[in-house]
Design a protein around this motif. Structure first.
Motif, PDB file in Angstrom:
ATOM      1  N   HIS B  29     -14.859  -0.187 -58.869  1.00 22.77           N
ATOM      2  CA  HIS B  29     -13.518  -0.421 -58.339  1.00 22.77           C
ATOM      3  C   HIS B  29     -13.127  -1.878 -58.498  1.00 22.77           C
ATOM      4  CE1 HIS B  29     -13.183   3.585 -57.196  1.00 22.77           C
ATOM      5  NE2 HIS B  29     -13.174   3.504 -55.879  1.00 22.77           N
ATOM      6  N   ARG B  30     -11.843  -2.086 -58.687  1.00 16.84           N
ATOM      7  CA  ARG B  30     -11.332  -3.428 -58.942  1.00 16.84           C
ATOM      8  C   ARG B  30     -11.316  -4.292 -57.685  1.00 16.84           C
ATOM      9  NH1 ARG B  30      -5.125  -4.803 -60.817  1.00 16.84           N
ATOM     10  NH2 ARG B  30      -5.331  -7.064 -60.769  1.00 16.84           N
ATOM     11  N   TYR B  31     -10.895  -3.689 -56.562  1.00 18.75           N
ATOM     12  CA  TYR B  31     -10.679  -4.471 -55.350  1.00 18.75           C
ATOM     13  C   TYR B  31     -11.884  -4.396 -54.416  1.00 18.75           C
ATOM     14  CZ  TYR B  31      -5.786  -4.144 -56.806  1.00 18.75           C
ATOM     15  OH  TYR B  31      -4.613  -4.206 -57.516  1.00 18.75           O
ATOM     16  N   MET B  32     -12.239  -5.540 -53.843  1.00 16.89           N
ATOM     17  CA  MET B  32     -13.300  -5.582 -52.832  1.00 16.89           C
ATOM     18  C   MET B  32     -12.848  -6.478 -51.691  1.00 16.89           C
ATOM     19  SD  MET B  32     -16.792  -5.642 -55.133  1.00 16.89           S
ATOM     20  CE  MET B  32     -17.857  -5.078 -53.787  1.00 16.89           C
ATOM     21  N   TYR B  33     -13.305  -6.150 -50.483  1.00 18.94           N
ATOM     22  CA  TYR B  33     -12.812  -6.816 -49.278  1.00 18.94           C
ATOM     23  C   TYR B  33     -13.969  -7.093 -48.324  1.00 18.94           C
ATOM     24  CZ  TYR B  33      -8.691  -4.192 -50.936  1.00 18.94           C
ATOM     25  OH  TYR B  33      -7.703  -3.635 -51.701  1.00 18.94           O
ATOM     26  N   TRP B  34     -13.811  -8.167 -47.548  1.00 16.59           N
ATOM     27  CA  TRP B  34     -14.707  -8.416 -46.418  1.00 16.59           C
ATOM     28  C   TRP B  34     -13.872  -8.467 -45.143  1.00 16.59           C
ATOM     29  CZ3 TRP B  34     -19.697  -7.944 -45.951  1.00 16.59           C
ATOM     30  CH2 TRP B  34     -20.539  -8.122 -47.061  1.00 16.59           C
ATOM     31  N   TYR B  35     -14.321  -7.696 -44.141  1.00 20.02           N
ATOM     32  CA  TYR B  35     -13.705  -7.673 -42.824  1.00 20.02           C
ATOM     33  C   TYR B  35     -14.761  -8.035 -41.778  1.00 20.02           C
ATOM     34  CZ  TYR B  35      -9.933  -4.761 -44.794  1.00 20.02           C
ATOM     35  OH  TYR B  35      -8.885  -4.273 -45.529  1.00 20.02           O
ATOM     36  N   ARG B  36     -14.257  -8.464 -40.636  1.00 22.72           N
ATOM     37  CA  ARG B  36     -15.127  -8.544 -39.469  1.00 22.72           C
ATOM     38  C   ARG B  36     -14.515  -7.719 -38.346  1.00 22.72           C
ATOM     39  NH1 ARG B  36     -15.588 -14.468 -36.898  1.00 22.72           N
ATOM     40  NH2 ARG B  36     -16.203 -13.215 -35.086  1.00 22.72           N
ATOM     41  N   GLY B  42     -10.166  -5.205 -33.414  1.00 22.24           N
ATOM     42  CA  GLY B  42     -10.129  -4.275 -34.533  1.00 22.24           C
ATOM     43  C   GLY B  42     -10.785  -4.881 -35.760  1.00 22.24           C
ATOM     44  N   LEU B  43     -10.246  -4.556 -36.932  1.00 18.46           N
ATOM     45  CA  LEU B  43     -10.782  -5.054 -38.197  1.00 18.46           C
ATOM     46  C   LEU B  43      -9.872  -6.162 -38.718  1.00 18.46           C
ATOM     47  CD1 LEU B  43     -11.492  -1.550 -39.615  1.00 18.46           C
ATOM     48  CD2 LEU B  43     -13.215  -3.330 -39.589  1.00 18.46           C
ATOM     49  N   ARG B  44     -10.444  -7.301 -39.004  1.00 17.04           N
ATOM     50  CA  ARG B  44      -9.662  -8.430 -39.511  1.00 17.04           C
ATOM     51  C   ARG B  44     -10.191  -8.849 -40.879  1.00 17.04           C
ATOM     52  NH1 ARG B  44      -9.730 -12.787 -34.806  1.00 17.04           N
ATOM     53  NH2 ARG B  44     -11.912 -12.093 -34.713  1.00 17.04           N
ATOM     54  N   LEU B  45      -9.269  -9.060 -41.804  1.00 22.62           N
ATOM     55  CA  LEU B  45      -9.625  -9.379 -43.181  1.00 22.62           C
ATOM     56  C   LEU B  45     -10.045 -10.838 -43.304  1.00 22.62           C
ATOM     57  CD1 LEU B  45      -9.662  -8.350 -46.160  1.00 22.62           C
ATOM     58  CD2 LEU B  45      -7.307  -9.214 -46.323  1.00 22.62           C
ATOM     59  N   ILE B  46     -11.194 -11.067 -43.950  1.00 23.32           N
ATOM     60  CA  ILE B  46     -11.702 -12.427 -44.146  1.00 23.32           C
ATOM     61  C   ILE B  46     -11.285 -12.947 -45.526  1.00 23.32           C
ATOM     62  CG2 ILE B  46     -13.752 -13.898 -44.148  1.00 23.32           C
ATOM     63  CD1 ILE B  46     -15.187 -11.666 -42.567  1.00 23.32           C
ATOM     64  N   HIS B  47     -11.722 -12.258 -46.550  1.00 24.18           N
ATOM     65  CA  HIS B  47     -11.375 -12.576 -47.940  1.00 24.18           C
ATOM     66  C   HIS B  47     -11.326 -11.272 -48.717  1.00 24.18           C
ATOM     67  CE1 HIS B  47     -11.745 -17.022 -48.308  1.00 24.18           C
ATOM     68  NE2 HIS B  47     -12.726 -16.929 -47.437  1.00 24.18           N
ATOM     69  N   VAL B  88     -19.758  -7.904 -36.509  1.00 25.59           N
ATOM     70  CA  VAL B  88     -20.155  -6.890 -37.475  1.00 25.59           C
ATOM     71  C   VAL B  88     -19.247  -7.060 -38.688  1.00 25.59           C
ATOM     72  CG1 VAL B  88     -20.486  -4.450 -37.948  1.00 25.59           C
ATOM     73  CG2 VAL B  88     -20.865  -5.337 -35.630  1.00 25.59           C
ATOM     74  N   TYR B  89     -19.860  -7.169 -39.859  1.00 31.08           N
ATOM     75  CA  TYR B  89     -19.115  -7.424 -41.092  1.00 31.08           C
ATOM     76  C   TYR B  89     -19.108  -6.164 -41.960  1.00 31.08           C
ATOM     77  CZ  TYR B  89     -19.177 -12.316 -39.804  1.00 31.08           C
ATOM     78  OH  TYR B  89     -18.974 -13.506 -39.137  1.00 31.08           O
ATOM     79  N   PHE B  90     -17.918  -5.805 -42.409  1.00 33.05           N
ATOM     80  CA  PHE B  90     -17.773  -4.636 -43.263  1.00 33.05           C
ATOM     81  C   PHE B  90     -17.217  -5.039 -44.617  1.00 33.05           C
ATOM     82  CE2 PHE B  90     -18.836  -1.237 -40.500  1.00 33.05           C
ATOM     83  CZ  PHE B  90     -18.480  -1.646 -39.228  1.00 33.05           C
ATOM     84  N   CYS B  91     -17.780  -4.439 -45.630  1.00 29.19           N
ATOM     85  CA  CYS B  91     -17.262  -4.546 -46.984  1.00 29.19           C
ATOM     86  C   CYS B  91     -16.478  -3.277 -47.294  1.00 29.19           C
ATOM     87  CB  CYS B  91     -18.431  -4.703 -47.958  1.00 29.19           C
ATOM     88  SG  CYS B  91     -17.972  -4.650 -49.692  1.00 29.19           S
ATOM     89  N   PHE B 106     -15.332   2.100 -47.015  1.00 24.05           N
ATOM     90  CA  PHE B 106     -16.127   1.073 -46.359  1.00 24.05           C
ATOM     91  C   PHE B 106     -17.622   1.312 -46.459  1.00 24.05           C
ATOM     92  CE2 PHE B 106     -13.147  -1.558 -43.926  1.00 24.05           C
ATOM     93  CZ  PHE B 106     -11.980  -0.851 -44.117  1.00 24.05           C
ATOM     94  N   GLY B 107     -18.360   0.184 -46.476  1.00 26.33           N
ATOM     95  CA  GLY B 107     -19.802   0.249 -46.299  1.00 26.33           C
ATOM     96  C   GLY B 107     -20.148   0.427 -44.832  1.00 26.33           C
ATOM     97  N   ASP B 108     -21.449   0.494 -44.542  1.00 28.81           N
ATOM     98  CA  ASP B 108     -21.898   0.763 -43.183  1.00 28.81           C
ATOM     99  C   ASP B 108     -22.034  -0.485 -42.315  1.00 28.81           C
ATOM    100  OD1 ASP B 108     -23.950   3.634 -44.074  1.00 28.81           O
ATOM    101  OD2 ASP B 108     -21.912   3.511 -43.283  1.00 28.81           O
ATOM    102  N   GLY B 109     -21.763  -1.642 -42.867  1.00 33.22           N
ATOM    103  CA  GLY B 109     -21.694  -2.842 -42.045  1.00 33.22           C
ATOM    104  C   GLY B 109     -22.971  -3.653 -41.990  1.00 33.22           C
ATOM    105  N   THR B 110     -22.815  -4.931 -41.666  1.00 30.45           N
ATOM    106  CA  THR B 110     -23.935  -5.844 -41.396  1.00 30.45           C
ATOM    107  C   THR B 110     -23.712  -6.430 -40.013  1.00 30.45           C
ATOM    108  OG1 THR B 110     -24.290  -6.464 -43.709  1.00 30.45           O
ATOM    109  CG2 THR B 110     -25.040  -8.019 -42.020  1.00 30.45           C
ATOM    110  N   ARG B 111     -24.689  -6.239 -39.155  1.00 28.67           N
ATOM    111  CA  ARG B 111     -24.593  -6.824 -37.812  1.00 28.67           C
ATOM    112  C   ARG B 111     -25.242  -8.196 -37.840  1.00 28.67           C
ATOM    113  NH1 ARG B 111     -23.334  -5.013 -32.866  1.00 28.67           N
ATOM    114  NH2 ARG B 111     -23.106  -2.895 -33.684  1.00 28.67           N
TER     115      ARG B 111
END
Lengths: 113, 115
Positions: B29-36, B42-47, B88-91, B106-111
């Motif tokens: 996939h072209r687009y990738m995201y990091w949220y916390r 809720g979910l906030r976009l980092i980059h 908790v960080y989600f991709c 989404f991935g399953d997250g990193t705590r």
């Protein structure tokens, strides 16, 4: 300023009844709306989406309604099941272009058997 | 399940140390995201990234940097971790069909805990 608002932090519903989760948005440029479901220790899972050319989209037990004039959307779950207990996030964006999603803070749904 | 792997799944570290989280996708996939995700926010976009070496800032980018040298990998770095970055960080990944965006997965997250 919050562009996507889910004003109910939690909701309890009896099994078999309808669950209605609400979401409001302020940015009139949004034309693509999504609902995600999240269980503890897992990532959010995409449920259903709607674009602004429609006012309703249905997928099995899940229906999303969009009221553009009120800038309001809702997710209906019928009938509700215990496995539906989760946090539900509303999200909004533009359908085209490089515009990331903006998420609400979520509503925790508890379906009581 | 979308082919998204986040590593590590859990990490505890000390204030001031550098931390790198990895997101790996097998969907091309072209687009990738990091949220916390934090309580009450809720979910906030980092980059996010819209292609190899193409990245942009999100809502809460201060204190974070990203890199995408290959389509399949998107790295999030905390140069000097602070306790406020405990989260908790989600991709997530997504693609476009023609000119229309498709849902993010989404991935399953990193705590991450920073002491």
């Amino acid at each position: 300023d919050q562009q996507v608002k889910q004003n109910s932090p939690s909701l309890s519903v009896q099994e078999g009844r309808i669950s209605i989760l609400n979401c409001d948005y302020t940015n009139s440029m949004f034309d693509y709306f999504l609902w995600y479901k999240k269980y503890p220790a897992e990532g959010p899972t995409f449920l259903i989406s709607i674009s602004s050319i429609k006012d309703k989209n249905e997928d099995g037990r899940f229906t999303v309604f969009l009221n553009k004039s009120a800038k309001h959307l809702s997710l209906h779950i019928v009938p509700s099941q215990p496995g539906d207990s989760a946090v539900y996030f509303c999200a909004a964006s533009r359908l085209s272009g490089n515009t990331p999603l903006v998420f609400g803070k979520g509503t925790r749904l508890s379906v009581i058997a | 399940d979308a082919g998204i792997t986040q590593s590590p799944r859990h990490k505890v570290t000390e204030t001031g140390t550098p931390v790198t989280l990895r997101c790996h996708q097998t969907e091309n996939h072209r687009y990738m995201y990091w949220y916390r995700q934090d309580p009450g926010h809720g979910l906030r976009l980092i980059h996010y990234s819209y292609g190899v070496k193409d990245t942009d800032k999100g809502e809460v980018s201060d204190g974070y940097s990203v890199s995408r040298s290959k389509t399949e990998d998107f790295l999030l770095t905390l140069e000097s971790a602070t306790s406020s970055q405990t989260s908790v960080y989600f991709c997530a990944i997504s693609e476009a069909k023609g000119t229309s965006n498709q849902p993010q997965h989404f991935g399953d997250g990193t705590r991450l805990s920073i002491l």
